[in-house]
Design a protein around this motif. Structure first.
Motif, PDB file in Angstrom:
ATOM      1  N   ASN A   1      -6.786  -7.614  -2.003  1.00  0.00           N
ATOM      2  CA  ASN A   1      -5.653  -7.051  -2.735  1.00  0.00           C
ATOM      3  C   ASN A   1      -5.009  -5.973  -1.854  1.00  0.00           C
ATOM      4  N   PRO A   2      -3.688  -6.026  -1.647  1.00  0.00           N
ATOM      5  CA  PRO A   2      -3.063  -5.060  -0.753  1.00  0.00           C
ATOM      6  C   PRO A   2      -3.140  -3.606  -1.235  1.00  0.00           C
ATOM      7  N   VAL A   3      -3.426  -3.373  -2.513  1.00  0.00           N
ATOM      8  CA  VAL A   3      -3.603  -1.985  -2.964  1.00  0.00           C
ATOM      9  C   VAL A   3      -4.827  -1.360  -2.285  1.00  0.00           C
TER      10      VAL A   3
ATOM     11  N   GLU B   1      -1.501   0.137   3.362  1.00  0.00           N
ATOM     12  CA  GLU B   1      -0.973   1.453   2.966  1.00  0.00           C
ATOM     13  C   GLU B   1       0.493   1.376   2.551  1.00  0.00           C
ATOM     14  N   ALA B   2       1.302   0.608   3.268  1.00  0.00           N
ATOM     15  CA  ALA B   2       2.729   0.509   2.930  1.00  0.00           C
ATOM     16  C   ALA B   2       2.909  -0.088   1.528  1.00  0.00           C
ATOM     17  N   PHE B   3       2.162  -1.130   1.219  1.00  0.00           N
ATOM     18  CA  PHE B   3       2.221  -1.725  -0.118  1.00  0.00           C
ATOM     19  C   PHE B   3       1.714  -0.727  -1.156  1.00  0.00           C
ATOM     20  N   ALA B   4       0.537  -0.156  -0.905  1.00  0.00           N
ATOM     21  CA  ALA B   4      -0.115   0.731  -1.873  1.00  0.00           C
ATOM     22  C   ALA B   4       0.718   1.987  -2.144  1.00  0.00           C
ATOM     23  N   ALA B   5       1.469   2.450  -1.140  1.00  0.00           N
ATOM     24  CA  ALA B   5       2.296   3.650  -1.309  1.00  0.00           C
ATOM     25  C   ALA B   5       3.365   3.449  -2.376  1.00  0.00           C
TER      26      ALA B   5
ATOM     27  N   TYR C   1      -0.519   4.338  -7.648  1.00  0.00           N
ATOM     28  CA  TYR C   1      -1.572   5.115  -6.988  1.00  0.00           C
ATOM     29  C   TYR C   1      -1.056   5.902  -5.789  1.00  0.00           C
ATOM     30  N   ARG C   2       0.150   5.606  -5.327  1.00  0.00           N
ATOM     31  CA  ARG C   2       0.787   6.324  -4.218  1.00  0.00           C
ATOM     32  C   ARG C   2      -0.068   6.312  -2.942  1.00  0.00           C
ATOM     33  N   GLY C   3      -0.762   5.209  -2.716  1.00  0.00           N
ATOM     34  CA  GLY C   3      -1.593   5.069  -1.527  1.00  0.00           C
ATOM     35  C   GLY C   3      -2.785   4.173  -1.812  1.00  0.00           C
ATOM     36  N   ARG C   4      -3.461   3.806  -0.757  1.00  0.00           N
ATOM     37  CA  ARG C   4      -4.602   2.890  -0.878  1.00  0.00           C
ATOM     38  C   ARG C   4      -5.715   3.487  -1.718  1.00  0.00           C
TER      39      ARG C   4
END
Length: 150
Positions: free
Chosen positions: A43-45, A49-53, A57-60
């Motif tokens: 999962n990219p979360v 980091e770019a996806f999760a940002a 959650y504003r980040g991984r």
């Protein structure tokens, strides 16, 4: 605080309600990568980091089950330890865990059933003073130790 038993595991008759064991584990990039590979959860979360940002959650964040697995480490190696077999586990996740956090897995004996050789454990995870997860596990515990090998 209960430490590892010299034999590697407590037998049923040695367990009592209120025994507690903990294990601190640092969340690292390597642990997240290895867990993703072992679980096949990319999962990219967790990984990007770019996806999760762009998420809430504003980040991984680390996989929830990665943090939960540290409780399994306590159950399998400290309390009750070697020979304990998971029968069930409930989990609730309360806060995200990030790279660099130290997760403290805390296991507490809640009940001991001598007849069925089952033990109920309160399972908690903390980062600092914040509870990040909790739940309950039921495990089967040996009644006697294996004889020493010659």
């Amino acid at each position: 605080m209960t430490g590892p038993h010299p034999s590697g595991g407590y037998i049923l008759e040695e367990l009592s309600v209120g025994m507690v064991a903990e294990k601190p584990v640092t969340i690292t990039e390597q642990r997240i990568q290895q867990f993703a590979e072992a679980s096949d959860d990319f999962n990219p979360v967790h990984m990007d980091e770019a996806f999760a940002a762009k998420t809430a959650y504003r980040g991984r964040i680390a996989h929830g089950l990665l943090s939960a697995s540290f409780g399994s480490a306590v159950v399998g190696t400290i309390l009750p330890g070697a020979g304990a077999i998971y029968l069930s586990q409930t989990l609730a996740f309360h806060k995200p865990v990030r790279i660099g956090d130290v997760v403290v897995a805390r296991i507490t004996v809640s009940s001991v059933d001598e007849v069925s050789a089952r033990v109920v454990l309160k399972c908690e995870g903390y980062v600092g003073d914040d509870m990040i997860m909790d739940g309950e596990a039921t495990v089967r515990v040996p009644r006697r130790r294996r004889p020493a090998k010659d």
